[in-house]
Structure formats: structure tokens, C-alpha cells
Scaffold this motif. Structure first.
Motif, mmCIF file in Angstrom:
data_model
loop_
_atom_site.group_PDB
_atom_site.id
_atom_site.type_symbol
_atom_site.label_atom_id
_atom_site.label_comp_id
_atom_site.label_asym_id
_atom_site.label_seq_id
_atom_site.Cartn_x
_atom_site.Cartn_y
_atom_site.Cartn_z
ATOM 1 N N GLY A 230 0.802 -1.202 0.000
ATOM 2 C CA GLY A 230 0.000 0.000 0.000
ATOM 3 C C GLY A 230 0.845 1.268 0.000
ATOM 4 O O GLY A 230 2.074 1.243 0.078
ATOM 5 N N ALA A 231 0.161 2.386 -0.001
ATOM 6 C CA ALA A 231 0.850 3.655 -0.142
ATOM 7 C C ALA A 231 1.289 4.234 1.195
ATOM 8 O O ALA A 231 1.971 5.237 1.252
ATOM 9 C CB ALA A 231 -0.062 4.646 -0.865
ATOM 10 N N SER A 232 0.864 3.647 2.318
ATOM 11 C CA SER A 232 1.185 4.206 3.610
ATOM 12 C C SER A 232 2.637 3.939 3.966
ATOM 13 O O SER A 232 3.314 3.144 3.344
ATOM 14 C CB SER A 232 0.263 3.608 4.667
ATOM 15 O OG SER A 232 0.345 2.211 4.634
ATOM 16 N N SER A 233 3.106 4.641 4.979
ATOM 17 C CA SER A 233 4.495 4.513 5.410
ATOM 18 C C SER A 233 4.773 3.113 5.913
ATOM 19 O O SER A 233 4.196 2.689 6.909
ATOM 20 C CB SER A 233 4.772 5.515 6.532
ATOM 21 O OG SER A 233 5.978 5.201 7.177
ATOM 22 N N PRO A 234 5.664 2.349 5.267
ATOM 23 C CA PRO A 234 5.948 0.980 5.682
ATOM 24 C C PRO A 234 6.388 0.894 7.129
ATOM 25 O O PRO A 234 5.922 0.067 7.888
ATOM 26 C CB PRO A 234 7.045 0.533 4.714
ATOM 27 C CG PRO A 234 6.851 1.389 3.506
ATOM 28 C CD PRO A 234 6.408 2.709 4.050
ATOM 29 N N ALA A 235 7.316 1.783 7.543
ATOM 30 C CA ALA A 235 7.828 1.713 8.909
ATOM 31 C C ALA A 235 6.710 1.947 9.910
ATOM 32 O O ALA A 235 6.585 1.249 10.895
ATOM 33 C CB ALA A 235 8.942 2.729 9.096
ATOM 34 N N SER A 236 5.878 2.933 9.659
ATOM 35 C CA SER A 236 4.803 3.252 10.585
ATOM 36 C C SER A 236 3.806 2.098 10.703
ATOM 37 O O SER A 236 3.422 1.723 11.796
ATOM 38 C CB SER A 236 4.088 4.523 10.122
ATOM 39 O OG SER A 236 2.997 4.807 10.973
ATOM 40 N N PHE A 237 3.400 1.547 9.565
ATOM 41 C CA PHE A 237 2.449 0.439 9.636
ATOM 42 C C PHE A 237 3.096 -0.782 10.278
ATOM 43 O O PHE A 237 2.485 -1.478 11.079
ATOM 44 C CB PHE A 237 1.925 0.078 8.247
ATOM 45 C CG PHE A 237 0.960 -1.079 8.279
ATOM 46 C CD1 PHE A 237 -0.331 -0.902 8.748
ATOM 47 C CD2 PHE A 237 1.349 -2.350 7.868
ATOM 48 C CE1 PHE A 237 -1.219 -1.967 8.809
ATOM 49 C CE2 PHE A 237 0.474 -3.417 7.919
ATOM 50 C CZ PHE A 237 -0.820 -3.229 8.393
ATOM 51 N N ALA A 238 4.350 -1.042 9.943
ATOM 52 C CA ALA A 238 5.047 -2.191 10.513
ATOM 53 C C ALA A 238 5.135 -2.074 12.023
ATOM 54 O O ALA A 238 4.959 -3.059 12.747
ATOM 55 C CB ALA A 238 6.440 -2.310 9.905
ATOM 56 N N GLN A 239 5.402 -0.897 12.529
ATOM 57 C CA GLN A 239 5.498 -0.689 13.972
ATOM 58 C C GLN A 239 4.147 -0.925 14.637
ATOM 59 O O GLN A 239 4.057 -1.561 15.692
ATOM 60 C CB GLN A 239 6.004 0.718 14.263
ATOM 61 C CG GLN A 239 7.477 0.923 13.914
ATOM 62 C CD GLN A 239 7.901 2.375 13.992
ATOM 63 O OE1 GLN A 239 7.081 3.259 14.274
ATOM 64 N NE2 GLN A 239 9.174 2.636 13.719
ATOM 65 N N MET A 240 3.089 -0.423 14.021
ATOM 66 C CA MET A 240 1.759 -0.606 14.594
ATOM 67 C C MET A 240 1.349 -2.073 14.569
ATOM 68 O O MET A 240 0.772 -2.595 15.521
ATOM 69 C CB MET A 240 0.742 0.250 13.840
ATOM 70 C CG MET A 240 1.008 1.747 13.930
ATOM 71 S SD MET A 240 -0.285 2.760 13.178
ATOM 72 C CE MET A 240 -1.508 2.761 14.493
ATOM 73 N N ALA A 241 1.676 -2.752 13.469
ATOM 74 C CA ALA A 241 1.360 -4.169 13.361
ATOM 75 C C ALA A 241 2.128 -4.970 14.403
ATOM 76 O O ALA A 241 1.589 -5.879 15.036
ATOM 77 C CB ALA A 241 1.687 -4.673 11.958
ATOM 78 N N GLN A 242 3.388 -4.614 14.610
ATOM 79 C CA GLN A 242 4.216 -5.318 15.583
ATOM 80 C C GLN A 242 3.615 -5.192 16.986
ATOM 81 O O GLN A 242 3.566 -6.155 17.754
ATOM 82 C CB GLN A 242 5.631 -4.739 15.551
ATOM 83 C CG GLN A 242 6.708 -5.675 16.058
ATOM 84 C CD GLN A 242 8.091 -5.183 15.713
ATOM 85 O OE1 GLN A 242 8.356 -3.975 15.750
ATOM 86 N NE2 GLN A 242 8.981 -6.089 15.369
ATOM 87 N N ALA A 243 3.165 -3.995 17.320
ATOM 88 C CA ALA A 243 2.567 -3.775 18.640
ATOM 89 C C ALA A 243 1.276 -4.579 18.787
ATOM 90 O O ALA A 243 1.003 -5.151 19.852
ATOM 91 C CB ALA A 243 2.288 -2.288 18.840
ATOM 92 N N ALA A 244 0.488 -4.636 17.724
ATOM 93 C CA ALA A 244 -0.763 -5.396 17.772
ATOM 94 C C ALA A 244 -0.496 -6.881 17.905
ATOM 95 O O ALA A 244 -1.186 -7.592 18.653
ATOM 96 C CB ALA A 244 -1.592 -5.115 16.523
ATOM 97 N N PHE A 245 0.515 -7.397 17.197
ATOM 98 C CA PHE A 245 0.886 -8.805 17.320
ATOM 99 C C PHE A 245 1.348 -9.109 18.737
ATOM 100 O O PHE A 245 1.027 -10.144 19.313
ATOM 101 C CB PHE A 245 2.003 -9.154 16.335
ATOM 102 C CG PHE A 245 1.546 -9.299 14.919
ATOM 103 C CD1 PHE A 245 0.469 -10.102 14.584
ATOM 104 C CD2 PHE A 245 2.204 -8.636 13.900
ATOM 105 C CE1 PHE A 245 0.053 -10.239 13.266
ATOM 106 C CE2 PHE A 245 1.791 -8.764 12.583
ATOM 107 C CZ PHE A 245 0.718 -9.562 12.267
#
Length: 317
Positions: free
Chosen positions: A81-96
Motif C-alpha cells: 500500500g501507499a502508507s508509510s511501511p515503517a509506521s504500519f510495521a510498527q503498529m502491526a508489531q505492537a498489535a501482534f
């Protein structure tokens, strides 16, 4: 693959249509295979694989363990997607991380925040749906139509799966989750269709999960002959999926065949690990919290059959 994840037991299960994603609560074996995932489900209903060779794949998991495996399967290594990879990855990591420590409400909150900030990330919507299904099932009883907060969560979960699918995240895992939500809503015909679609999109090492869930939905729809055809296909393609032998016993019982029921139990109790499986499947507790209500009732009744009791007794020797 399964070798990376050990199967565990839990004293608290949430409803799923096995595995693995439908069901109630008692302690049941967990499905710890990241390749296999019910959960009912969640299990799930699923949620439901019971491989005989536990070194290759773990035995029949409760929905939560299974869903965690699915979440790990979907963990982004390179967010799309077009969103910031680092930002989404960090949020996903926290959710996991929240999910791994069994803080499902926090996981839901974090996935919702991720979808709000990165609405074009299909994985965010897919995993939000999983968390919503788990939290909804925690506050409801399988077989009783949800109301209030559980109903709202399940409806939101369905919307989340639709968003994920529209963003190109449709796969067997996502559609299996959709089936779990529909099953908890008692929309069995739609759940059956979702599981069938999930099977079509699943790789060989995952297809037994949605296929067994479809069989359970068919049992709830009082179509045991169709359910049996699916169960026998699982047995041919995935002979280590032990839950299929128990499902075969249940569908034969539903069709008035105590002899066929006993033979299926004898198969379940056979093999090198037969004694272990025989012990686990000697009570209805192993299917509570995982199977649909009519399937559970069939298993409860077949355990009263003398020929079945004899096979279980012999298997424990």
C-alpha cells in the motif's frame, strides 16, 4: 510450518467453528500450526487440525492459538500500500505483541488504530477482524444469537473482512475468518459458502481447516451426507488430520450407522499415537468449544454407544 510452533493446551477456549474457528469453553488441545490453523475459532471455528504426527503439526487447537498462528502467518515483512511501511510495521508489531500476551482487547484497539491511520493496508483490516471475532465470542454462547456488544463486533468483523478483500488481501485465512463470524451469527448457509471459498483459495497445507469447518456447518444444516463427503476427502488428502476421524464418527452417527461410527473411532484409536488420541476423544470435552452444536450433540450421543465404548476401551489398553 508446524515444526516452528508447538501445540499447547489451554483451560479457556472461545467459540469457533474448528478448528478450527465454533464452540464453548472447556480445555481442548490447541492447534499450534502456523501452516494449519478453530475456531472456532477463533475456532474456529475452526479451528480443528489434529495431526497424528505432532512433530510435523500440532494437535487440534483452540481458536485463540490457531488464530495467533494465522496472525503470524500474515505478519507483514514488507507492508503493501501507499502508507508509510515503517509506521504500519510498527503498529502491526505492537498489535501482534498484544495478541501474543493474550491481551485481545488491546490487540483489537491497536489493529483498529492501524486501520484508521493506514486504511489501504489490507492486512490491518484482516487482523482487526480476527481480534473482533475473538472478543465477540468471549461474551457469547455458541448457539445463542448474539446481541449488544458481541453482535456489533461480529458485524464490524464482517465489514473488516470485506475491506480486506477489496484491498486484495483475500485468501483462505481471511475467508475462513469470515466463515467464523457468520457461524457465530448463526448464518450457517453463508458460513458454509465462506468456508468453501476459503478451501478453494487455501494451499494444500491449510485446506483441511476450512474444509472441516464447512463439514461442521453442513452438520449444523442437517446435511450429514454432504459433510461426510468432505470429511472423507480430508482423510484422503491429509491423513494426519485426526479430527477428521472423529468427524466421520459423528456424521455416521447422524445417519443412523452405529457400526460405521465404531469403525471410525477404531481408526482414530489406531496407529502409533492412537492411545493418546483415544484418551483425548473419549469425552465430549475435546469437541466442546470447537464444533457446531449439532455436531457436538452427535458426538455426545455416540459416546454412549456400547460398540464405541468398546473401541475406546481397547484403544486405551
Amino acid at each position: 510450518r508446524a515444526e516452528r510452533n508447538g501445540c499447547s493446551y489451554t483451560s479457556h477456549e472461545t467459540p469457533m467453528l474448528t478448528t478450527a474457528i465454533f464452540s464453548a469453553r472447556p480445555a481442548t488441545p490447541a492447534l499450534a500450526s502456523s501452516a494449519r490453523f478453530a475456531a472456532v475459532a477463533v475456532a474456529s471455528y475452526s479451528d480443528l487440525a489434529h495431526p497424528r504426527q505432532t512433530s510435523r503439526s500440532a494437535a487440534s487447537c483452540g481458536r485463540r492459538a490457531a488464530l495467533l498462528s494465522l496472525l503470524l502467518l500474515s505478519a507483514p515483512t514488507r507492508p503493501a500500500g501507499a502508507s508509510s511501511p515503517a509506521s504500519f510495521a510498527q503498529m502491526a508489531q505492537a498489535a501482534f505483541a498484544a495478541f501474543e500476551r493474550a491481551d485481545y482487547l488491546e490487540s483489537e484497539r491497536l489493529w483498529r488504530a492501524a486501520t484508521e491511520q493506514h486504511p489501504k493496508e489490507g492486512l490491518g483490516w484482516a487482523n482487526l477482524a480476527v481480534a473482533l471475532i475473538i472478543n465477540a465470542s468471549d461474551k457469547m454462547t455458541l448457539g445463542v444469537l448474539p446481541t449488544g456488544e458481541p453482535l456489533q463486533r461480529l458485524e464490524e468483523a464482517l465489514s473488516a473482512t470485506e475491506r480486506a478483500e477489496a484491498l486484495g488481501a483475500a485468501d483462505g485465512i481471511l475467508l475462513n475468518s469470515r466463515g467464523n463470524a457468520l457461524g457465530l451469527l448463526q448464518r450457517w448457509g453463508e458460513a458454509r459458502a465462506a468456508y468453501a471459498a476459503a478451501t478453494t483459495l487455501s494451499p494444500r497445507d491449510f485446506e483441511s481447516i476450512p474444509r472441516s469447518n464447512e463439514a461442521l456447518a453442513l452438520m449444523q444444516l442437517e446435511e450429514p451426507a454432504q459433510a461426510e463427503a468432505l470429511v472423507r476427502r480430508i482423510m484422503r488428502r491429509d491423513p494426519n488430520f485426526v479430527d477428521a476421524f472423529a468427524l466421520l464418527a459423528a456424521v455416521r452417527w447422524m445417519q443412523g450407522d452405529p457400526g460405521g461410527t465404531a469403525r471410525a473411532i477404531a481408526q482414530l484409536c489406531g496407529g502409533g499415537d492412537g492411545r493418546m488420541w483415544c484418551a483425548r476423544y473419549s469425552t465430549e470435552q475435546v469437541v466442546l468449544g470447537r464444533w457446531t452444536p449439532r455436531a457436538v450433540e452427535a458426538y455426545r450421543e455416540l459416546l454412549k454407544e456400547k460398540s464405541v465404548q468398546l473401541e475406546l476401551k481397547n484403544g486405551l489398553i
